[in-house]
Design an enzyme around this catalytic site. Sequence first.
Site, PDB file in Angstrom:
ATOM      1  CG  ASP A 183      94.962  33.016 -11.931  1.00 52.04           C
ATOM      2  OD1 ASP A 183      95.559  31.963 -12.259  1.00 52.04           O
ATOM      3  OD2 ASP A 183      94.722  33.942 -12.721  1.00 52.04           O
ATOM      4  CG  HIS A 185      99.162  33.879 -13.276  1.00 59.32           C
ATOM      5  ND1 HIS A 185      99.988  34.776 -13.902  1.00 59.32           N
ATOM      6  CD2 HIS A 185      97.913  34.356 -13.461  1.00 59.32           C
ATOM      7  CE1 HIS A 185      99.277  35.754 -14.439  1.00 59.32           C
ATOM      8  NE2 HIS A 185      98.011  35.524 -14.186  1.00 59.32           N
ATOM      9  CD  GLU A 209      91.997  31.895 -13.638  1.00 60.35           C
ATOM     10  OE1 GLU A 209      90.913  32.147 -13.063  1.00 60.35           O
ATOM     11  OE2 GLU A 209      92.618  32.737 -14.286  1.00 60.35           O
ATOM     12  CD  GLU A 235      94.528  33.005 -17.824  1.00 58.69           C
ATOM     13  OE1 GLU A 235      93.876  32.678 -16.817  1.00 58.69           O
ATOM     14  OE2 GLU A 235      95.282  33.972 -17.845  1.00 58.69           O
ATOM     15  CG  ASP A 257      90.222  36.269 -23.100  1.00 60.93           C
ATOM     16  OD1 ASP A 257      89.591  36.961 -23.919  1.00 60.93           O
ATOM     17  OD2 ASP A 257      90.910  36.756 -22.179  1.00 60.93           O
ATOM     18  CG  HIS A 284      90.931  34.960 -19.021  1.00 60.74           C
ATOM     19  ND1 HIS A 284      91.673  35.634 -19.972  1.00 60.74           N
ATOM     20  CD2 HIS A 284      91.628  35.052 -17.869  1.00 60.74           C
ATOM     21  CE1 HIS A 284      92.773  36.110 -19.401  1.00 60.74           C
ATOM     22  NE2 HIS A 284      92.777  35.768 -18.132  1.00 60.74           N
TER      23      HIS A 284
HETATM   24 MG   LIG Z   1      94.302  33.521 -14.889  1.00 62.77          MG
END
Ligand SMILES: [Mg+2]
Length: 381
Positions: A183, A185, A209, A235, A257, A284
């Site tokens: 991830d 981010h 991700e 997400e 999500d 997610h």
């Molecule tokens: Mg994430």
Amino acid sequence: MKIARIETFQVPPRWLFCRIETDDGLVGWGEPVVEGRAEAVRTAVETLAEYLVGQDPLRIEDHWQVLTKGGFYRGGPVLSSAVAGIDQALWDIAGQAYGVPVHALLGGPVRESVRVYAWVGGDEPDEVADEITAQIEAGFTAVKMNASGRVSPMPGPAEVDAIVRRVATAREVLGPERDVAVDFHGRFTPAGARRVLDGIAPLHPLFAEEPLLPEHGHLLPRLVAGTNVPVATGERLYGRAEFLPALQAGIAVAQPDLSHAGGISEVHRIASLADTFGVLLAPHCPLGPIALAASLQVAFATPNFLIQEQSRGIHYNRSADLLSYVLDPEPFRFTDGRAHRTPLPGLGVRVDEAAVRAADSTAHKWRNPVWRHDDGSFAEW
Ligand SMILES: [Mg+2]
């Protein structure tokens, strides 16, 4: 049957649950939350409840339309998450009313079990080898970790090296038969993300991700074209229309999500849209048991499904964990890294209402950390 009452509960570690009760005694649960903005979503749910009380709970699609569009202004994390949690609770009620699990109402099961992954490494992933070993021993066949902790947006050789070494360690512990997802981010600039992708590509991560922030989505096509690492995102996208450009950009994995992107109704549609691009679904879900139960219902009914996130033991779950508010842990008993289909009606989760009511009285004020670079400027978390 009419909706009689809608309540919300702000429960540790950082969740918000909603409970919808009908006049003939059915109760549906949903999880409408934006992590760190629970109070705002709670207020949004209370506002939307004004419309819903007195309505037939089984008109899920019509309610989704009105709740999403009926206020003229639409979309965004707070409103979409409020609608998402209400939508989950309405599907829960519908399943109970018809005596079937939600996935039966979505076209029936296409699989008997759902592969799930476990988190390792927390916000600042340093020593991941031991954690990965523990997850392998617990039966998991895939883990996800952050690429880095706080990092330069344009990472230098030492930072890239540290990331690559960490992923290499994960690969070594996991072997070629298991998977590691990484991830990002959105912590790097697009140029920085390319550098990191190049470094980890030989280690064959399951996916990378959020290599870019949502506001840099227009740069996804170039990023995707320049790497053989499967790119995942979603997400922080809240509906079909926001997923379309990412799908057109060539992402490999869509990560809506269930508690942010309009609930079961909208994620089911996002999955169908993704299928037309050959994109697999990996919802997610670093959230609570109701969001996970909703995710699993979609997973059981979605052909183009890859893997499910779940929050057991995740670094956020300090004061409560996935099983703290459920009466029956069975739907969340993972064997061989998989969740198994059950015939339980609705979402298939039995909520411990007394525990939820007690936890709401202590509430929580969870906020994500605000990070800063060494020079004092804002850093992406
Ligand atoms: Mg994430």
